[in-house]
Design an enzyme around this catalytic site. Structure first.
Site, PDB file in Angstrom:
ATOM      1  N   GLU A 230      -0.919   1.690   2.327  1.00  0.00           N
ATOM      2  CA  GLU A 230       0.314   0.992   1.921  1.00  0.00           C
ATOM      3  C   GLU A 230       1.336   1.326   2.990  1.00  0.00           C
ATOM      4  O   GLU A 230       1.856   2.432   3.031  1.00  0.00           O
ATOM      5  CB  GLU A 230       0.746   1.441   0.523  1.00  0.00           C
ATOM      6  CG  GLU A 230       1.797   0.536  -0.098  1.00  0.00           C
ATOM      7  CD  GLU A 230       3.210   0.898   0.312  1.00  0.00           C
ATOM      8  OE1 GLU A 230       3.762   0.199   1.209  1.00  0.00           O
ATOM      9  OE2 GLU A 230       3.755   1.857  -0.234  1.00  0.00           O
ATOM     10  N   CYS A 264       9.902   0.777   1.482  1.00  0.00           N
ATOM     11  CA  CYS A 264       9.062  -0.245   2.091  1.00  0.00           C
ATOM     12  C   CYS A 264       9.256  -1.599   1.425  1.00  0.00           C
ATOM     13  O   CYS A 264       9.135  -2.637   2.075  1.00  0.00           O
ATOM     14  CB  CYS A 264       7.602   0.175   2.044  1.00  0.00           C
ATOM     15  SG  CYS A 264       6.993   0.537   0.384  1.00  0.00           S
TER      16      CYS A 264
END
Length: 453
Positions: A230, A264
């Site tokens: 990720e 993010c």
């Protein structure tokens, strides 16, 4: 020579603690202990693991204030955000405690066999390489499903949040998991390769930067280990002309400023249809200019520092480069030690740093789009593909963006966020694999086909 991992308070630059880095022999011993613990832990029932995981949630809630203080001290986020992070960790523990058995139940499949099915079995020790920005949540969203599946866990956390890493290990010990079922490895990045290469470790997951992900994926591939990555995101926040602008601005503030922009999945590229561009910007400026930077422990503070002076310098570099290329700062944009004043920047175009790169700080980079087609094209013009959000009241436009956005997630009239009930992950340079939901727990199991005649 003894090496140390150092934790520094970004608000006042004071040393919090120095943690001794484990030597190679100590690392090897902990990895072996994880493998030994796996042999018995894998045989425990879902009921047993569920009771321990529910207790982990209870431990988190009992100590929420103490754990939140550690988060805020080590990486600087607002205390109220740290408390919410701890609560979310308790939620993911309870979610998998309830749902894991169903997610991993044997699945019958109709074939030519007398009976055929698929069963899911744990792999063994899984290494998690985790970042500093959500130092509890990133770990728990991995650990809860991994442990409920019957795996053991090894944590390599960011060097600057070792206090958080130790506290997380404490949560699992206090909840009744064996001491070796979840272990913290106080090591720096160069020693990760050694852990991945060890015969005992069966898989690795990383949340972090593109460069870190590339290095871990290369190592995992070399040793034929399963991996989930990720990585970064450069999420678009699209506002079409028929959108509820008040709602869009309200959500924009949360979507861009969570964790001072160090997320993010934070909204980073604001793509506004021409007809409402100026009104959106005016409304946004009104909200941004109310924010006050200050002590993250003060409930009146609106913006906390970034996690380090180095990070503030990087955001300043990206903004300065973009302004030199034609972008216009309408508000903010000044740096004070680890603080970066929330900035609204307009006339942003592809090719500029704040459009092309992931900006890990409180910067609203605003671009114009002539129409929905242009907005979708700008949204997709990115090397990243973690998620995007679009604001519109037109069902046809909703379907257009759902089908056309090259992303791991599309949120309509809401900010992109992670939720234990739905899969989380990206495409392109945002990584591969999925966390959370049923998809997440099945990443680190052996999906075994059974054929009976």
């Amino acid at each position: 020579m003894t090496n140390y991992l150092t934790s520094i308070n970004p608000y006042n630059n004071e040393l919090i603690e120095r943690y001794r880095e484990l030597g190679d022999k100590e690392v090897d011993e902990r990895v072996r202990a994880s493998a030994v613990a796996f042999e018995s832990f894998r045989e425990t029932s879902f009921g047993y693991r569920s009771s321990r995981m529910k207790e982990a949630a209870a431990v988190l809630r009992r100590n929420r204030t103490a754990y939140a203080r550690i988060i805020t001290l080590e990486m600087g986020k607002l205390l109220r955000e740290s408390e919410a992070e701890v609560e979310k960790c308790a939620w993911v523990c309870e979610f998998y405690a309830t749902e894991a058995e169903g997610f991993l139940a044997e699945r019958e499949i109709a074939t030519g066999a007398k009976r055929s099915s698929v069963i899911y079995q744990p792999l063994g020790p899984v290494l998690a390489v985790m970042p500093w920005n959500f130092p509890f949540w990133q770990v728990f969203r991995f650990a809860a499903p991994a442990l409920m599946a019957g795996n053991t866990a090894l944590l390599k956390h960011a060097s600057n949040v070792q206090g958080c890493a130790g506290a997380i290990a404490e949560v699992f010990r206090e909840a009744g998991f064996g001491a070796d079922v979840f272990q913290n490895l106080s090591i720096k990045a160069p020693k990760v390769e050694r852990v991945i290469a060890s015969q005992e470790v069966k898989a690795v997951t990383l949340t972090g930067s593109e460069s870190a992900g590339s290095a871990v994926a290369a190592s995992a591939g070399k040793h034929l280990k399963k991996s989930v990555l990720e990585l970064g995101g450069n999420n678009a926040f699209v506002v079409l002309k028929d959108a509820d602008l008040a709602l869009a601005v309200d959500v924009a503030m949360k979507a861009r400023l969570q964790n001072s922009g160090q997320s993010c999945i934070a909204a980073k590229r604001f793509i506004i249809e021409e007809e409402v561009h100026d009104r959106f910007v005016d409304m946004l400026l009104e909200q941004v200019q109310k924010l006050e930077m200050g002590d993250p422990f003060d409930p009146e503070t609106g913006i906390a520092p970034l996690f380090s002076k180095v990070q503030a310098d990087e955001v300043e570099r990206q903004v300065t480069r973009s302004v030199n290329e034609g972008a216009v700062i309408l508000a903010g944009g000044k740096k004070y030690d680890a603080f970066y004043e929330p900035a609204v920047i307009t006339e942003v175009k592809p090719g500029m740093a704040v459009f092309d790169e992931e900006t890990f700080g409180p910067v609203f980079a605003v671009s114009r789009a002539a129409d929905p087609d242009a907005a979708l094209a700008l949204s997709n013009r990115s090397d990243f593909g973690l998620g995007m959000q679009v604001f519109t009241r037109n069902d046809e436009m909703v379907e257009k963006f759902i089908r056309g956005a090259v992303e791991g997630a599309v949120f309509i009239n809401e900010m992109v966020k992670s939720d234990p009930r739905v899969p989380f992950g990206g495409v392109k340079k945002s990584g591969f694999g999925r966390e959370l939901s049923g998809e997440g727990i099945r990443e680190f199991v052996n999906t075994k086909t059974i054929w009976r005649n």
